[in-house]
Write an enzyme that holds these catalytic residues in place. Structure first.
Site, PDB file in Angstrom:
ATOM      1  N   PHE A 235       0.875  -1.181   0.000  1.00  0.00           N
ATOM      2  CA  PHE A 235       0.000   0.000   0.000  1.00  0.00           C
ATOM      3  C   PHE A 235       0.912   1.232   0.000  1.00  0.00           C
ATOM      4  CE2 PHE A 235      -2.149  -3.357   2.445  1.00  0.00           C
ATOM      5  CZ  PHE A 235      -3.347  -3.503   1.765  1.00  0.00           C
TER       6      PHE A 235
ATOM      7  N   CYS B  45      -5.632   2.841   9.803  1.00  0.00           N
ATOM      8  CA  CYS B  45      -6.058   4.249   9.857  1.00  0.00           C
ATOM      9  C   CYS B  45      -7.578   4.336  10.006  1.00  0.00           C
ATOM     10  CB  CYS B  45      -5.573   5.011   8.626  1.00  0.00           C
ATOM     11  SG  CYS B  45      -6.254   4.395   7.093  1.00  0.00           S
TER      12      CYS B  45
HETATM   13  N1  SAH Z   1       1.997   4.301   2.688  1.00  0.00           N
HETATM   14  C1  SAH Z   1       1.536   5.443   1.937  1.00  0.00           C
HETATM   15  C2  SAH Z   1       0.077   5.708   2.142  1.00  0.00           C
HETATM   16  C3  SAH Z   1      -0.822   4.551   1.821  1.00  0.00           C
HETATM   17  S1  SAH Z   1      -2.459   4.971   1.572  1.00  0.00           S
HETATM   18  C4  SAH Z   1       2.375   6.649   2.264  1.00  0.00           C
HETATM   19  O1  SAH Z   1       3.227   6.593   3.156  1.00  0.00           O
HETATM   20  O2  SAH Z   1       2.203   7.677   1.623  1.00  0.00           O
HETATM   21  C5  SAH Z   1      -3.174   3.500   1.020  1.00  0.00           C
HETATM   22  C6  SAH Z   1      -2.797   3.076  -0.367  1.00  0.00           C
HETATM   23  O3  SAH Z   1      -3.393   1.802  -0.604  1.00  0.00           O
HETATM   24  C7  SAH Z   1      -3.297   3.962  -1.497  1.00  0.00           C
HETATM   25  O4  SAH Z   1      -2.210   4.347  -2.287  1.00  0.00           O
HETATM   26  C8  SAH Z   1      -4.250   3.087  -2.326  1.00  0.00           C
HETATM   27  O5  SAH Z   1      -4.111   3.282  -3.727  1.00  0.00           O
HETATM   28  C9  SAH Z   1      -3.780   1.708  -1.958  1.00  0.00           C
HETATM   29  N2  SAH Z   1      -4.784   0.631  -2.029  1.00  0.00           N
HETATM   30  C10 SAH Z   1      -6.089   0.682  -1.682  1.00  0.00           C
HETATM   31  N3  SAH Z   1      -6.634  -0.551  -1.769  1.00  0.00           N
HETATM   32  C11 SAH Z   1      -5.653  -1.383  -2.177  1.00  0.00           C
HETATM   33  C12 SAH Z   1      -5.586  -2.773  -2.446  1.00  0.00           C
HETATM   34  N4  SAH Z   1      -6.647  -3.567  -2.278  1.00  0.00           N
HETATM   35  N5  SAH Z   1      -4.418  -3.290  -2.851  1.00  0.00           N
HETATM   36  C13 SAH Z   1      -3.322  -2.513  -3.017  1.00  0.00           C
HETATM   37  N6  SAH Z   1      -3.329  -1.174  -2.767  1.00  0.00           N
HETATM   38  C14 SAH Z   1      -4.467  -0.627  -2.361  1.00  0.00           C
END
Ligand code: SAH
Length: 416
Positions: free
Chosen positions: A248, A360
Site C-alpha cells: 500500500f 487508519c
Molecule cells: N503508505 C503510503 C500511504 C498509503 S495509503 C504513504 O506513506 O504515503 C493506502 C494506499 O493503498 C493507497 O495508495 C491506495 O491506492 C492503496 N490501495 C487501496 N486498496 C488497495 C488494495 N486492495 N491493494 C493494493 N493497494 C491498495
C-alpha cells in the site's frame, strides 16, 4: 443563500454579550456532560428542543436543561452529528475575528516546522483537534490546501480562505473538499483554486530532507499522507541492508525513506498505477538506486499471497492499508482484513524480520489492531514482539477530550 447563513456571514448577530437573535438548542437532562467536558460533537439524541429555526451551518447557542450555557457551536440538521461545538466561553462571539484568531493559534502551534528547513509540508489545522471542527488545512511548500467537511465550515469558507491568505501569504490556496464524508452532511464535492495562483499539476515538497513530487489537485487525501512523516522515519531505522516490502505504497513514502536508510532493495505494491508512477519519480528525485526497485500493481491481498506462494522473503514489510472500517458496524470485517494481511506478511518475513503495521480506521483501536495481529501470529506460528507503537505525527494532534480523532495507529513488531 439561506437568510440565516447570510446573517451569519455578515455577523449581524455577533454582538458581544447579546444572543437574543441566536437560536438555542436545549439538551436533554443528563446529556450535557460530554459537551461540558469539551467533547466537540452533539448527536441528535442529546437534543431536547430547538428554540428558533437555525439554518444548516448557522451558529447556535447550546444550553443545558437547567438553562445554563454550555457552548456555542454550528448546527446541521442533516448530519448525525447535529452540532459541532466551537466555543465554551459565554462572553465570546463567533465572528470573523474569532475564526482568524483560531486559525492563527493553530498555525502558531506549528512554529517548530517553520524553522525546519528539511520539511516544508505539514498540517496546519486538524479539525476538531485544533478546535476547528470540520476544517483541514495543509501546507505544501508555498501552497495551501483547504478541505471543508461540514456545513458549518462551508458557511465560512470565504472568511477562512481570506484569513489564511492574510496569515500565511501563500502563492495560492486550493480547495480539496472532495472527501466522501461530505455526503453525510449533504454536501457535494467542491474543488478548485480559491485564492492566488492555481497550483501546478505536480508540486515538489520536502520532508525530512527527502523530496517528494505530489499531486495536490487529484492525489489521495490532500495530496500526501503527511500523518506518516514520523513513522516513515522510524521504520527506516529498521531496514539496514535488507529487503523491504512497501505494501500500500501510494507515492512511495516508506520506500524512499527505506532506501535512504540503507535498504538493499525494495518492492512497492499498490492498486493505483498513478501512485506507483509517482513513486518511481520520487525515488529518482532522491537519487536512489532504482535498479533495486520492483513495482507490483494490483490488489495487495492477492499480491501478498502470490509472494508467499513464490517463496519470497523480506527483512521488513510495511502494511499501510486504506481505511477498512468506515464505522463501528464494519469493525468485524475490518479486523478480519487486518488479520489476513498481517498473517501473509508474517509468512513472507524471514525469522527476526520486522513488520510495520498500521490501521487508519477510526473505529479500530490500537488494542483491536493488536488483537488482529495476535491472531495472525497464532495462525502463522510466529512469536511477535512489539518494539514500538505509533500514531499520527504531531501536526495531527490528539485531543484528550476527543478520542474519536485518533485514527492512525501502528506497531513495529519483530517476528521471530
Ligand atoms: N503508505 C503510503 C500511504 C498509503 S495509503 C504513504 O506513506 O504515503 C493506502 C494506499 O493503498 C493507497 O495508495 C491506495 O491506492 C492503496 N490501495 C487501496 N486498496 C488497495 C488494495 N486492495 N491493494 C493494493 N493497494 C491498495
Amino acid at each position: 443563500m439561506p437568510l440565516g447563513i447570510y446573517k451569519y456571514i455578515i455577523g449581524l448577530w455577533a454582538i458581544p454579550g447579546k444572543y437574543s437573535t441566536m437560536n438555542e438548542i436545549i439538551l436533554k437532562k443528563g446529556r450535557e456532560k460530554p459537551a461540558r467536558q469539551f467533547h466537540p460533537w452533539l448527536f441528535s439524541g442529546a437534543i431536547d428542543k430547538i428554540s428558533g429555526s437555525p439554518e444548516p451551518g448557522e451558529i447556535v447557542r447550546v444550553i443545558g436543561c437547567d438553562e445554563d450555557f454550555v457552548a456555542l457551536g454550528y448546527y446541521n440538521p442533516f448530519s448525525q452529528i447535529q452540532i459541532r461545538l466551537l466555543e465554551w466561553n459565554d462572553n465570546i462571539s463567533i465572528d470573523k475575528a474569532w475564526w482568524e484568531h483560531r486559525l492563527a493559534t493553530a498555525i502558531e502551534s506549528r512554529s517548530r516546522f517553520k524553522n525546519d528547513e528539511d520539511t516544508n509540508a505539514y498540517r496546519l489545522v486538524f479539525g476538531e483537534a485544533d478546535f476547528l471542527p470540520g476544517l483541514i488545512v495543509d501546507k505544501y511548500a508555498d501552497f495551501i490546501v483547504m478541505q471543508s467537511l461540514t456545513r458549518g465550515i462551508e458557511a465560512v469558507k470565504d472568511i477562512i480562505a481570506g484569513s489564511l491568505n492574510r496569515l500565511l501569504k501563500p502563492t495560492g490556496i486550493y480547495e480539496r473538499s472532495d472527501a466522501s464524508i461530505r455526503s453525510m452532511e449533504r454536501l457535494k464535492a467542491a474543488k478548485g483554486r480559491l485564492v492566488g495562483e492555481e497550483p501546478p499539476d505536480l508540486l515538489d515538497i520536502n520532508e525530512n530532507g527527502l523530496k517528494f513530487r505530489i499531486d495536490i489537485k487529484n492525489g489521495q487525501k490532500t495530496g500526501f499522507y503527511l500523518d506518516q512523516r514520523d513513522n516513515r522515519m522510524i521504520a527506516s531505522r529498521y531496514v539496514l541492508g535488507g529487503r523491504m516490502l512497501d505494501c500500500f505504497s501510494y507515492c512511495g513514502g516508506f520506500a524512499v525513506y527505506a532506501l535512504r536508510g540503507g535498504a538493499d532493495s525494495v518492492m512497492l505494491v499498490d492498486s493505483s498505477q498513478e501512485s506507483l508512477a509517482l513513486a518511481k519519480t520520487n525515488l529518482i528525485l532522491n537519487g536512489l538506486d532504482t535498479e533495486q526497485v520492483e513495482y507490483r500493481i494490483g490488489d495487495a491481498f492477492r499480491t501478498l499471497r502470490d509472494l508467499r506462494e513464490a517463496g519470497s522473503q523480506f527483512d521488513l514489510v510495511v502494511l499501510d492499508p486504506p481505511k477498512f472500517a468506515s464505522s463501528k458496524s464494519h469493525l468485524q470485517k475490518a479486523l478480519a482484513g487486518y488479520k489476513d494481511i498481517n498473517l501473509t506478511a508474517m509468512q513472507i518475513l524471514r525469522p527476526g524480520g520486522i513488520l510495520v503495521t498500521f490501521s487508519c480506521s477510526g473505529a479500530v483501536t490500537l488494542d483491536s489492531l493488536k488483537m488482529a495481529v495476535f491472531w495472525a501470529s497464532v495462525d502463522a506460528h510466529r512469536q511477535v514482539q512489539i518494539l514500538q507503537t505509533m500514531h499520527h505525527a504531531e501536526d495531527h494532534p490528539r485531543l484528550l477530550s476527543f478520542p474519536e480523532g485518533e485514527y492512525l495507529k501502528g506497531m513495529i513488531c519483530r517476528v521471530e
